[in-house]
Scaffold this motif. Structure first.
Motif, PDB file in Angstrom:
ATOM      1  N   LEU A 171       0.832  -1.212   0.000  1.00  0.00           N
ATOM      2  CA  LEU A 171       0.000   0.000   0.000  1.00  0.00           C
ATOM      3  C   LEU A 171       0.865   1.259   0.000  1.00  0.00           C
ATOM      4  O   LEU A 171       0.548   2.251  -0.644  1.00  0.00           O
ATOM      5  N   ALA A 172       1.997   1.210   0.736  1.00  0.00           N
ATOM      6  CA  ALA A 172       2.839   2.401   0.879  1.00  0.00           C
ATOM      7  C   ALA A 172       3.735   2.616  -0.322  1.00  0.00           C
ATOM      8  O   ALA A 172       3.964   3.759  -0.735  1.00  0.00           O
ATOM      9  N   THR A 173       4.242   1.531  -0.891  1.00  0.00           N
ATOM     10  CA  THR A 173       5.321   1.698  -1.882  1.00  0.00           C
ATOM     11  C   THR A 173       4.944   1.312  -3.304  1.00  0.00           C
ATOM     12  O   THR A 173       5.666   1.649  -4.237  1.00  0.00           O
ATOM     13  N   SER A 174       3.849   0.588  -3.510  1.00  0.00           N
ATOM     14  CA  SER A 174       3.542   0.105  -4.861  1.00  0.00           C
ATOM     15  C   SER A 174       2.339   0.826  -5.468  1.00  0.00           C
ATOM     16  O   SER A 174       1.186   0.551  -5.122  1.00  0.00           O
ATOM     17  N   ALA A 175       2.648   1.724  -6.390  1.00  0.00           N
ATOM     18  CA  ALA A 175       1.562   2.421  -7.101  1.00  0.00           C
ATOM     19  C   ALA A 175       0.758   1.415  -7.929  1.00  0.00           C
ATOM     20  O   ALA A 175      -0.449   1.567  -8.103  1.00  0.00           O
ATOM     21  N   ALA A 176       1.436   0.368  -8.412  1.00  0.00           N
ATOM     22  CA  ALA A 176       0.750  -0.647  -9.223  1.00  0.00           C
ATOM     23  C   ALA A 176      -0.294  -1.380  -8.383  1.00  0.00           C
ATOM     24  O   ALA A 176      -1.383  -1.702  -8.869  1.00  0.00           O
ATOM     25  N   TYR A 177       0.040  -1.639  -7.106  1.00  0.00           N
ATOM     26  CA  TYR A 177      -0.895  -2.317  -6.202  1.00  0.00           C
ATOM     27  C   TYR A 177      -2.106  -1.421  -5.929  1.00  0.00           C
ATOM     28  O   TYR A 177      -3.260  -1.879  -6.007  1.00  0.00           O
ATOM     29  N   ARG A 178      -1.846  -0.162  -5.647  1.00  0.00           N
ATOM     30  CA  ARG A 178      -2.968   0.774  -5.387  1.00  0.00           C
ATOM     31  C   ARG A 178      -3.824   0.936  -6.652  1.00  0.00           C
ATOM     32  O   ARG A 178      -5.035   1.068  -6.576  1.00  0.00           O
ATOM     33  N   GLN A 179      -3.167   0.906  -7.813  1.00  0.00           N
ATOM     34  CA  GLN A 179      -3.915   1.018  -9.067  1.00  0.00           C
ATOM     35  C   GLN A 179      -4.803  -0.219  -9.277  1.00  0.00           C
ATOM     36  O   GLN A 179      -5.930  -0.100  -9.750  1.00  0.00           O
ATOM     37  N   LYS A 180      -4.310  -1.392  -8.905  1.00  0.00           N
ATOM     38  CA  LYS A 180      -5.106  -2.623  -9.030  1.00  0.00           C
ATOM     39  C   LYS A 180      -6.359  -2.537  -8.154  1.00  0.00           C
ATOM     40  O   LYS A 180      -7.435  -2.976  -8.556  1.00  0.00           O
ATOM     41  N   ILE A 181      -6.202  -2.006  -6.942  1.00  0.00           N
ATOM     42  CA  ILE A 181      -7.360  -1.828  -6.057  1.00  0.00           C
ATOM     43  C   ILE A 181      -8.344  -0.863  -6.698  1.00  0.00           C
ATOM     44  O   ILE A 181      -9.548  -1.126  -6.782  1.00  0.00           O
ATOM     45  N   ALA A 182      -7.816   0.267  -7.195  1.00  0.00           N
ATOM     46  CA  ALA A 182      -8.663   1.285  -7.821  1.00  0.00           C
ATOM     47  C   ALA A 182      -9.389   0.706  -9.036  1.00  0.00           C
ATOM     48  O   ALA A 182     -10.589   0.923  -9.221  1.00  0.00           O
ATOM     49  N   GLN A 183      -8.663  -0.054  -9.837  1.00  0.00           N
ATOM     50  CA  GLN A 183      -9.239  -0.661 -11.038  1.00  0.00           C
ATOM     51  C   GLN A 183     -10.382  -1.606 -10.645  1.00  0.00           C
ATOM     52  O   GLN A 183     -11.423  -1.642 -11.305  1.00  0.00           O
ATOM     53  N   SER A 184     -10.199  -2.334  -9.548  1.00  0.00           N
ATOM     54  CA  SER A 184     -11.225  -3.279  -9.082  1.00  0.00           C
ATOM     55  C   SER A 184     -12.489  -2.538  -8.664  1.00  0.00           C
ATOM     56  O   SER A 184     -13.606  -2.958  -9.000  1.00  0.00           O
ATOM     57  N   VAL A 185     -12.319  -1.448  -7.913  1.00  0.00           N
ATOM     58  CA  VAL A 185     -13.474  -0.659  -7.466  1.00  0.00           C
ATOM     59  C   VAL A 185     -14.185  -0.068  -8.684  1.00  0.00           C
ATOM     60  O   VAL A 185     -15.411  -0.125  -8.800  1.00  0.00           O
ATOM     61  N   TYR A 186     -13.393   0.458  -9.603  1.00  0.00           N
ATOM     62  CA  TYR A 186     -13.942   1.045 -10.840  1.00  0.00           C
ATOM     63  C   TYR A 186     -14.734   0.010 -11.637  1.00  0.00           C
ATOM     64  O   TYR A 186     -15.879   0.248 -12.029  1.00  0.00           O
ATOM     65  N   GLU A 187     -14.125  -1.147 -11.855  1.00  0.00           N
ATOM     66  CA  GLU A 187     -14.801  -2.196 -12.629  1.00  0.00           C
ATOM     67  C   GLU A 187     -16.091  -2.644 -11.926  1.00  0.00           C
ATOM     68  O   GLU A 187     -17.097  -2.917 -12.582  1.00  0.00           O
ATOM     69  N   GLY A 188     -16.051  -2.706 -10.614  1.00  0.00           N
ATOM     70  CA  GLY A 188     -17.237  -3.082  -9.851  1.00  0.00           C
ATOM     71  C   GLY A 188     -18.360  -2.074 -10.036  1.00  0.00           C
ATOM     72  O   GLY A 188     -19.528  -2.452 -10.201  1.00  0.00           O
ATOM     73  N   ILE A 189     -18.013  -0.788 -10.023  1.00  0.00           N
ATOM     74  CA  ILE A 189     -19.021   0.269 -10.205  1.00  0.00           C
ATOM     75  C   ILE A 189     -19.610   0.182 -11.610  1.00  0.00           C
ATOM     76  O   ILE A 189     -20.833   0.270 -11.799  1.00  0.00           O
ATOM     77  N   MET A 190     -18.759  -0.025 -12.608  1.00  0.00           N
ATOM     78  CA  MET A 190     -19.239  -0.089 -13.988  1.00  0.00           C
ATOM     79  C   MET A 190     -20.137  -1.317 -14.199  1.00  0.00           C
ATOM     80  O   MET A 190     -21.143  -1.244 -14.915  1.00  0.00           O
ATOM     81  N   ALA A 191     -19.770  -2.424 -13.576  1.00  0.00           N
ATOM     82  CA  ALA A 191     -20.588  -3.648 -13.694  1.00  0.00           C
ATOM     83  C   ALA A 191     -21.929  -3.452 -12.990  1.00  0.00           C
ATOM     84  O   ALA A 191     -22.976  -3.884 -13.479  1.00  0.00           O
ATOM     85  N   TYR A 192     -21.887  -2.786 -11.840  1.00  0.00           N
ATOM     86  CA  TYR A 192     -23.117  -2.502 -11.079  1.00  0.00           C
ATOM     87  C   TYR A 192     -24.071  -1.655 -11.927  1.00  0.00           C
ATOM     88  O   TYR A 192     -25.279  -1.914 -11.983  1.00  0.00           O
ATOM     89  N   GLN A 193     -23.500  -0.659 -12.613  1.00  0.00           N
ATOM     90  CA  GLN A 193     -24.303   0.245 -13.437  1.00  0.00           C
ATOM     91  C   GLN A 193     -25.101  -0.525 -14.496  1.00  0.00           C
ATOM     92  O   GLN A 193     -26.250  -0.197 -14.781  1.00  0.00           O
ATOM     93  N   ARG A 194     -24.477  -1.559 -15.042  1.00  0.00           N
ATOM     94  CA  ARG A 194     -25.159  -2.347 -16.080  1.00  0.00           C
ATOM     95  C   ARG A 194     -26.344  -3.129 -15.516  1.00  0.00           C
ATOM     96  O   ARG A 194     -27.221  -3.559 -16.269  1.00  0.00           O
ATOM     97  N   THR A 195     -26.382  -3.338 -14.195  1.00  0.00           N
ATOM     98  CA  THR A 195     -27.497  -4.095 -13.598  1.00  0.00           C
ATOM     99  C   THR A 195     -28.713  -3.206 -13.330  1.00  0.00           C
ATOM    100  O   THR A 195     -29.780  -3.711 -12.985  1.00  0.00           O
ATOM    101  N   LEU A 196     -28.552  -1.885 -13.476  1.00  0.00           N
ATOM    102  CA  LEU A 196     -29.624  -0.952 -13.104  1.00  0.00           C
ATOM    103  C   LEU A 196     -30.617  -0.777 -14.246  1.00  0.00           C
ATOM    104  O   LEU A 196     -30.684   0.261 -14.900  1.00  0.00           O
ATOM    105  N   ARG A 197     -31.363  -1.826 -14.520  1.00  0.00           N
ATOM    106  CA  ARG A 197     -32.344  -1.762 -15.604  1.00  0.00           C
ATOM    107  C   ARG A 197     -33.491  -2.717 -15.297  1.00  0.00           C
ATOM    108  O   ARG A 197     -33.329  -3.652 -14.516  1.00  0.00           O
TER     109      ARG A 197
END
Ligand SMILES: [Zn+2]
Length: 327
Positions: A171-197
């Motif tokens: 968490l402190a030293t790896s930007a790639a690790y923090r980006q993976k977490i961010a990407q996961s949250v982002y992908e989850g939000i985008m997938a959730y959006q597709r269910t709103l119908r």
């Protein structure tokens, strides 16, 4: 070289020197300290960038290292009428081996549970670690303030453990690790959006054998526009008595409905927010002596539906550092 000190001042210094001597080895052993507030904010900013790039509006509860009260954060989200509230955290446990992800949803379940589960799944896949879906009851309903006091689907994401030395270092030293977490949250939000119908059932003609016949004229001057996040209105000009048949509507290659002969408008009421849809409209004829129906080549129109509005809450900040760890 400093001038010789008096005995008195040496006496005053002695306890200080002793204290420094005692603390120094302990500090060296503890290594670098990490406050939860820092990776929380960094990850939130990465999610914000991904969402904005995808055209999704974002409300941030903080964008710098400042203290924000729980109440101010939920009041902001409720006041701005956001569609989803995501509080981003990292966990702490007395057990230093704890090293998984947890995503909490509201007791009411519903959209909150769907959103939490989408993010949980992405964290598990992208980080290659166990991720749990959780909820918790407290004395006054939802255990967590942000889940209890938000008027929209809300989740709390505990992506990793600050108390785990390996995850704290990542968490402190790896930007790639923090980006993976961010990407996961982002992908989850985008997938959730597709269910709103609204759920749809395939139209009757979907079961027919359909043959494209270029000689059948397609609808003309086809236009499409999103009425809101959930409804797309399609209009066209009739082909003018040349063909005796309905207009069939396909969305991204899938049949969704049919407008009877003479009708020049069709509303897709099964749309989801934040989608780029490709609609195909085809004139259809059903000769009585044929088992198959004949369809024109498609008239194509693209429509983008308005996305949801997302509130990202990096929690803590300023004088409130959140969990503390070392690596
Ligand atoms: Zn926290």
């Amino acid at each position: 070289m400093p001038r010789p000190k008096s005995l008195n001042s040496m006496r005053r210094l002695l306890p200080v020197l002793l204290l420094v001597g005692l603390l120094a080895p302990a500090q060296a052993h503890a290594g670098n300290r990490l406050f939860e507030k820092s990776p929380n904010l960094d990850i939130a900013r990465r999610v914000q960038a991904l969402l904005l790039h995808a055209g999704v509006p974002v409300v941030m509860t903080r964008t710098s290292d400042r203290t924000t009260s729980l109440e101010s954060r939920t009041t902001l989200a409720n006041g701005r009428r956001v569609d989803a509230f995501i509080s981003l955290h990292n966990n702490a446990s007395p057990s230093r081996s704890a090293n998984w992800s947890e995503v909490y949803h509201q007791l009411s379940g519903g959209g909150s549970r769907t959103l939490a589960n989408m993010i949980r799944g992405r964290l598990a896949t992208n980080l290659g670690q166990t991720a749990y879906l959780k909820t918790r009851r407290g004395d006054h309903g939802d255990y967590y303030w942000q889940l209890r006091h938000t008027s929209m689907p809300a989740v709390i994401v505990e992506s990793a453990f600050i108390s785990n030395r390996r995850q704290a270092r990542l968490l402190a030293t790896s930007a790639a690790y923090r980006q993976k977490i961010a990407q996961s949250v982002y992908e989850g939000i985008m997938a959730y959006q597709r269910t709103l119908r609204r759920a749809s059932t395939p139209p009757e003609f979907a079961a027919e054998t359909r043959v494209t016949v270029p000689a059948v004229p397609p609808p003309e001057s086809v236009r499409g526009r999103a009425i809101n996040s959930h409804i797309v209105r399609l209009t066209w000009t009739p082909v003018g008595g040349l063909v005796d048949g309905p207009v069939r509507v396909y969305r991204d290659g899938v049949p969704i409905g049919e407008a009877p002969l003479g009708q020049t408008v069709f509303e897709d009421v099964w749309a989801a927010p934040g989608q780029s849809y490709r609609y195909e409209l085809r004139t259809a004829v059903k000769p009585s002596d044929l088992a198959a129906s004949l369809e024109s080549s498609p008239a194509v129109v693209g429509v983008r539906t308005p996305p949801i509005v997302v509130c990202l809450d990096p929690g803590h900040g300023g004088r409130d550092p959140g969990a503390t760890g070392s690596y």
